[in-house]
Design a protein around this motif. Structure first.
Motif, PDB file in Angstrom:
ATOM      1  N   MET A   1       0.817  -1.186   0.000  1.00  0.00           N
ATOM      2  CA  MET A   1       0.000   0.000   0.000  1.00  0.00           C
ATOM      3  C   MET A   1       0.859   1.247   0.000  1.00  0.00           C
ATOM      4  N   MET A   2       0.407   2.199  -0.739  1.00  0.00           N
ATOM      5  CA  MET A   2       1.126   3.467  -0.789  1.00  0.00           C
ATOM      6  C   MET A   2       0.619   4.373   0.327  1.00  0.00           C
ATOM      7  N   ALA A   3       1.523   5.120   0.880  1.00  0.00           N
ATOM      8  CA  ALA A   3       1.127   6.094   1.894  1.00  0.00           C
ATOM      9  C   ALA A   3       0.409   7.246   1.206  1.00  0.00           C
ATOM     10  N   SER A   4      -0.678   7.686   1.815  1.00  0.00           N
ATOM     11  CA  SER A   4      -1.419   8.787   1.208  1.00  0.00           C
ATOM     12  C   SER A   4      -0.682  10.097   1.446  1.00  0.00           C
ATOM     13  N   ALA A   5      -0.793  10.955   0.484  1.00  0.00           N
ATOM     14  CA  ALA A   5      -0.139  12.257   0.591  1.00  0.00           C
ATOM     15  C   ALA A   5      -0.841  13.071   1.666  1.00  0.00           C
ATOM     16  N   PRO A   6      -0.096  13.876   2.399  1.00  0.00           N
ATOM     17  CA  PRO A   6      -0.747  14.696   3.427  1.00  0.00           C
ATOM     18  C   PRO A   6      -1.687  15.716   2.776  1.00  0.00           C
ATOM     19  N   GLN A   7      -2.832  15.868   3.388  1.00  0.00           N
ATOM     20  CA  GLN A   7      -3.834  16.792   2.878  1.00  0.00           C
ATOM     21  C   GLN A   7      -3.548  18.210   3.381  1.00  0.00           C
ATOM     22  N   PRO A   8      -3.648  19.202   2.512  1.00  0.00           N
ATOM     23  CA  PRO A   8      -3.487  20.586   2.971  1.00  0.00           C
ATOM     24  C   PRO A   8      -4.603  20.923   3.957  1.00  0.00           C
ATOM     25  N   PRO A   9      -4.318  21.735   4.927  1.00  0.00           N
ATOM     26  CA  PRO A   9      -5.361  22.060   5.912  1.00  0.00           C
ATOM     27  C   PRO A   9      -6.491  22.873   5.280  1.00  0.00           C
ATOM     28  N   GLN A  10      -7.680  22.694   5.863  1.00  0.00           N
ATOM     29  CA  GLN A  10      -8.849  23.415   5.347  1.00  0.00           C
ATOM     30  C   GLN A  10      -8.655  24.925   5.453  1.00  0.00           C
ATOM     31  N   ALA A  11      -7.890  25.356   6.445  1.00  0.00           N
ATOM     32  CA  ALA A  11      -7.637  26.791   6.617  1.00  0.00           C
ATOM     33  C   ALA A  11      -6.910  27.349   5.395  1.00  0.00           C
ATOM     34  N   LEU A  12      -6.055  26.547   4.781  1.00  0.00           N
ATOM     35  CA  LEU A  12      -5.341  26.991   3.576  1.00  0.00           C
ATOM     36  C   LEU A  12      -6.327  27.215   2.430  1.00  0.00           C
ATOM     37  N   TYR A  13      -7.228  26.261   2.231  1.00  0.00           N
ATOM     38  CA  TYR A  13      -8.225  26.410   1.174  1.00  0.00           C
ATOM     39  C   TYR A  13      -9.101  27.633   1.419  1.00  0.00           C
ATOM     40  N   GLU A  14      -9.535  27.781   2.654  1.00  0.00           N
ATOM     41  CA  GLU A  14     -10.392  28.921   2.988  1.00  0.00           C
ATOM     42  C   GLU A  14      -9.644  30.236   2.756  1.00  0.00           C
ATOM     43  N   LEU A  16      -7.165  30.775   0.679  1.00  0.00           N
ATOM     44  CA  LEU A  16      -7.017  30.993  -0.763  1.00  0.00           C
ATOM     45  C   LEU A  16      -8.317  31.504  -1.382  1.00  0.00           C
ATOM     46  N   TRP A  17      -9.446  30.965  -0.960  1.00  0.00           N
ATOM     47  CA  TRP A  17     -10.724  31.444  -1.476  1.00  0.00           C
ATOM     48  C   TRP A  17     -10.976  32.891  -1.088  1.00  0.00           C
ATOM     49  N   TRP A  18     -10.666  33.250   0.161  1.00  0.00           N
ATOM     50  CA  TRP A  18     -10.862  34.632   0.587  1.00  0.00           C
ATOM     51  C   TRP A  18      -9.917  35.565  -0.159  1.00  0.00           C
ATOM     52  N   ALA A  19      -8.697  35.123  -0.392  1.00  0.00           N
ATOM     53  CA  ALA A  19      -7.753  35.937  -1.164  1.00  0.00           C
ATOM     54  C   ALA A  19      -8.279  36.148  -2.588  1.00  0.00           C
ATOM     55  N   PHE A  20      -8.784  35.077  -3.208  1.00  0.00           N
ATOM     56  CA  PHE A  20      -9.363  35.187  -4.547  1.00  0.00           C
ATOM     57  C   PHE A  20     -10.555  36.145  -4.555  1.00  0.00           C
ATOM     58  N   THR A  21     -11.424  36.016  -3.558  1.00  0.00           N
ATOM     59  CA  THR A  21     -12.618  36.862  -3.474  1.00  0.00           C
ATOM     60  C   THR A  21     -12.244  38.332  -3.339  1.00  0.00           C
ATOM     61  N   LEU A  22     -11.322  38.629  -2.452  1.00  0.00           N
ATOM     62  CA  LEU A  22     -10.929  40.021  -2.236  1.00  0.00           C
ATOM     63  C   LEU A  22     -10.171  40.585  -3.432  1.00  0.00           C
ATOM     64  N   LEU A  23      -9.356  39.759  -4.082  1.00  0.00           N
ATOM     65  CA  LEU A  23      -8.656  40.197  -5.286  1.00  0.00           C
ATOM     66  C   LEU A  23      -9.651  40.503  -6.408  1.00  0.00           C
ATOM     67  N   LEU A  24     -10.614  39.621  -6.599  1.00  0.00           N
ATOM     68  CA  LEU A  24     -11.631  39.857  -7.623  1.00  0.00           C
ATOM     69  C   LEU A  24     -12.435  41.115  -7.308  1.00  0.00           C
ATOM     70  N   ARG A  63     -20.253  20.443   1.060  1.00  0.00           N
ATOM     71  CA  ARG A  63     -19.910  19.075   1.438  1.00  0.00           C
ATOM     72  C   ARG A  63     -18.423  18.926   1.791  1.00  0.00           C
ATOM     73  N   ILE A  64     -17.575  19.738   1.196  1.00  0.00           N
ATOM     74  CA  ILE A  64     -16.139  19.621   1.473  1.00  0.00           C
ATOM     75  C   ILE A  64     -15.582  20.822   2.232  1.00  0.00           C
ATOM     76  N   SER A  65     -16.473  21.659   2.762  1.00  0.00           N
ATOM     77  CA  SER A  65     -16.000  22.852   3.463  1.00  0.00           C
ATOM     78  C   SER A  65     -15.903  22.596   4.961  1.00  0.00           C
ATOM     79  N   TRP A  66     -15.258  23.511   5.642  1.00  0.00           N
ATOM     80  CA  TRP A  66     -15.099  23.429   7.091  1.00  0.00           C
ATOM     81  C   TRP A  66     -16.434  23.587   7.812  1.00  0.00           C
ATOM     82  N   LEU A  67     -17.421  24.160   7.153  1.00  0.00           N
ATOM     83  CA  LEU A  67     -18.717  24.451   7.743  1.00  0.00           C
ATOM     84  C   LEU A  67     -19.655  23.243   7.747  1.00  0.00           C
ATOM     85  N   ARG A  68     -19.279  22.192   7.064  1.00  0.00           N
ATOM     86  CA  ARG A  68     -20.159  21.045   6.831  1.00  0.00           C
ATOM     87  C   ARG A  68     -20.769  20.461   8.100  1.00  0.00           C
ATOM     88  N   ASP A  69     -19.982  20.236   9.126  1.00  0.00           N
ATOM     89  CA  ASP A  69     -20.468  19.561  10.326  1.00  0.00           C
ATOM     90  C   ASP A  69     -20.821  20.507  11.468  1.00  0.00           C
TER      91      ASP A  69
END
Length: 162
Positions: A1-14, A16-24, A63-69
């Motif tokens: 079995m291959m080791a799974s790659a570490p997942q970037p933290p949800q805070a990073l995605y959030e 990046l989205w806020w940076a994109f939103t404010l830039l736009l 479904r894939i956001s930090w707010l889901r649960d």
């Protein structure tokens, strides 16, 4: 079995989205702010852009956001959207009334005819586009959050019955 790659933290995605939103938002509002610094609807315009992008993102990617649960936070967000919707509709209406009462060229009188007309058309189209988009997204969002809460409840109930 291959080791799974570490997942970037949800805070990073959030972030990046806020940076994109404010830039736009900055790119969309730059022509208005540089040419009409006294534009009376600049803050509502910024709110429309941020709300439209953010709520649309949550509508489709909840479904894939930090707010889901976080169901309690989703309930509070649903309640907070009600006054926000009224505020956005009120400012949208004020924008329309402003141009109806003051005339279509009230903000562009100091510009050359061609330049002023382009800026006026951009201003009206951009404000209406993001305004309507934000209002529709804000109206739909509580229904999406209710659906998410209900599906979470059914999933927990199904796991308990096993």
């Amino acid at each position: 079995m291959m080791a799974s790659a570490p997942q970037p933290p949800q805070a990073l995605y959030e972030s990046l989205w806020w940076a994109f939103t404010l830039l736009l938002a900055a790119l969309v509002l730059a022509p208005i702010y540089t040419q009409l610094p006294g534009f009376p609807f600049l803050v509502p315009n910024l709110v429309y852009i941020v709300v439209a992008i953010t709520l649309t993102r949550y509508l489709f990617l909840l479904r894939i956001s930090w707010l889901r649960d976080l169901l309690t936070l989703q309930g509070l967000l649903s309640l907070a959207l009600v006054p926000l919707i009224f505020w956005m509709v009120e400012n949208f209406n004020a924008f329309v009334i402003f141009f109806d009462e003051e005339g279509p060229d009230v903000l562009i009188r100091q510009f050359a005819p061609g330049e002023g007309e382009v800026l006026n058309n951009y201003l009206r189209a951009e404000y209406r586009f993001f305004g309507v988009w934000a209002i529709v997204a804000a109206v739909l969002m509580p229904f999406r959050l209710i659906y998410n809460g209900w599906s979470r409840y059914l999933k927990v109930r199904a796991n308990r019955s096993r």
